[in-house]
Write an enzyme that holds these catalytic residues in place. Structure first.
Site, PDB file in Angstrom:
ATOM      1  N   LEU A  53      27.501  65.522  39.122  1.00  0.00           N
ATOM      2  CA  LEU A  53      27.167  64.108  38.982  1.00  0.00           C
ATOM      3  C   LEU A  53      26.718  63.658  40.365  1.00  0.00           C
ATOM      4  CD1 LEU A  53      27.242  61.739  36.940  1.00  0.00           C
ATOM      5  CD2 LEU A  53      29.586  61.290  37.680  1.00  0.00           C
ATOM      6  N   ASP A  54      25.523  63.092  40.461  1.00  0.00           N
ATOM      7  CA  ASP A  54      24.964  62.712  41.761  1.00  0.00           C
ATOM      8  C   ASP A  54      25.949  61.873  42.572  1.00  0.00           C
ATOM      9  OD1 ASP A  54      22.623  64.016  41.239  1.00  0.00           O
ATOM     10  OD2 ASP A  54      21.437  62.225  40.810  1.00  0.00           O
TER      11      ASP A  54
END
Length: 314
Positions: A53-54
């Site tokens: 997840l960024d």
């Protein structure tokens, strides 16, 4: 002069921890850093995340520990749900708020035009991965080319957008928020940019929160601070059980005799299932339990018998 190490509390040994941590990842922290911190807090021997997840995204990051890591690929392949905040009227170098603004255009669309633009991107679509992504070209991540000012050819990839729902629209402020349920490999930054281009004004992502991965949701998710606040012995209890990853698989319960054979990797014929146990359909993957309700693993019904595929040791 005193030895500072003498006053430092001894480091506790690692331990076997099994289950799934539903972590609410904070802004600015990478998935790997989140995993390292959670693993340290839980003193876990074995851990793995289920897809990145960024750092600029928040929300659900399922972390698998111990025997749950055997099923992490299932979450990698699962559909995801996000809430994305988009600014209209400007495109950036990265497709999000971290990049420099490249072009600004007037926003003239109305709500109906936004509805129509969003509808164009539901179903099976093709996306060109952004340059600022971890995908590799000739063994090198695309973001390294981008940081060097280079643009390389990227093949379009087919993804599926199952649903897009507009949650909040503020066109005078040139912003809207949408909920997106999509297949793995979907880039929400690219979706935001594509919607902006369809409207003729451009757009970029200014906020992203993941709310679901497969059947797992933010309900019951915890933060790193909440884990840290718990007593050490209570922290493993914050994990969901391993079979939380397997709820789409029908359950099969074995008696003691069949359980022993199953754990040796032997197939269990349909006729040897306990009386009253409904056998799964041919080809179906089932979660298998022993006579005391302990998860044994997963098996597939094939040619009239349950064939073990993955065993767990709990």
């Amino acid at each position: 002069m005193t030895d500072s190490s003498a006053t430092r509390p001894p480091r506790l040994p690692r331990r076997d921890v099994h289950g799934v941590l539903l972590l609410d990842k904070p802004l600015g922290l990478s998935s790997n850093d989140a995993l390292v911190r959670a693993k340290r807090l839980l003193r876990a021997n074995k851990a793995g995340h289920t897809g990145t997840l960024d750092p600029l995204a928040t929300g659900l990051l399922p972390l698998c520990f111990g025997e749950a890591t055997k099923f992490s690929q299932d979450l990698l392949d699962a559909d995801k749900t996000y809430e994305a905040k988009v600014r209209l009227g400007a495109t950036t170098t990265t497709g999000d708020a971290e990049g420099e603004i490249v072009v600004e255009r007037l926003v003239t669309c109305d709500h109906d035009a936004l509805d129509a633009a969003v509808a164009r991107f539901t179903g099976e679509i093709e996306q060109v991965p952004p340059m600022y992504s971890a995908l590799k070209k000739d063994g090198k991540p695309l973001y390294e080319y981008a940081r060097a000012g280079q643009t390389v050819e990227r093949a379009a990839r087919q993804v599926t957008i199952h649903a897009i729902t507009l949650l909040d629209v503020d066109l005078p402020a040139a912003m809207f928020t949408m909920r997106v349920t999509c297949s793995k490999g979907t880039y929400i930054r690219t979706l935001a940019e594509d919607v902006g281009e369809a409207l003729g004004c451009g757009a970029h992502l200014i906020g992203l929160r993941r709310t679901a991965v497969g059947d797992l949701t933010l309900e019951g998710a915890v933060t790193l601070e909440q884990i840290d606040a718990q007593a050490d012995e209570a922290r493993p209890g914050m994990l969901a059980p391993v079979d939380a990853l397997l709820q789409r698989c029908p359950p099969v319960h074995l008696d003691a005799a069949a359980m022993g054979r199953f754990l040796q990797g032997q197939r269990i014929a349909r006729r040897d299932l306990p009386e009253g146990q409904v056998p799964p359909d041919e080809g179906t993957l089932a979660r298998v339990y022993g006579d005391e309700g302990r998860l044994l693993g997963v098996a597939r019904m094939k040619e009239g018998a349950l064939r073990p595929e993955r065993l767990v040791k709990l």
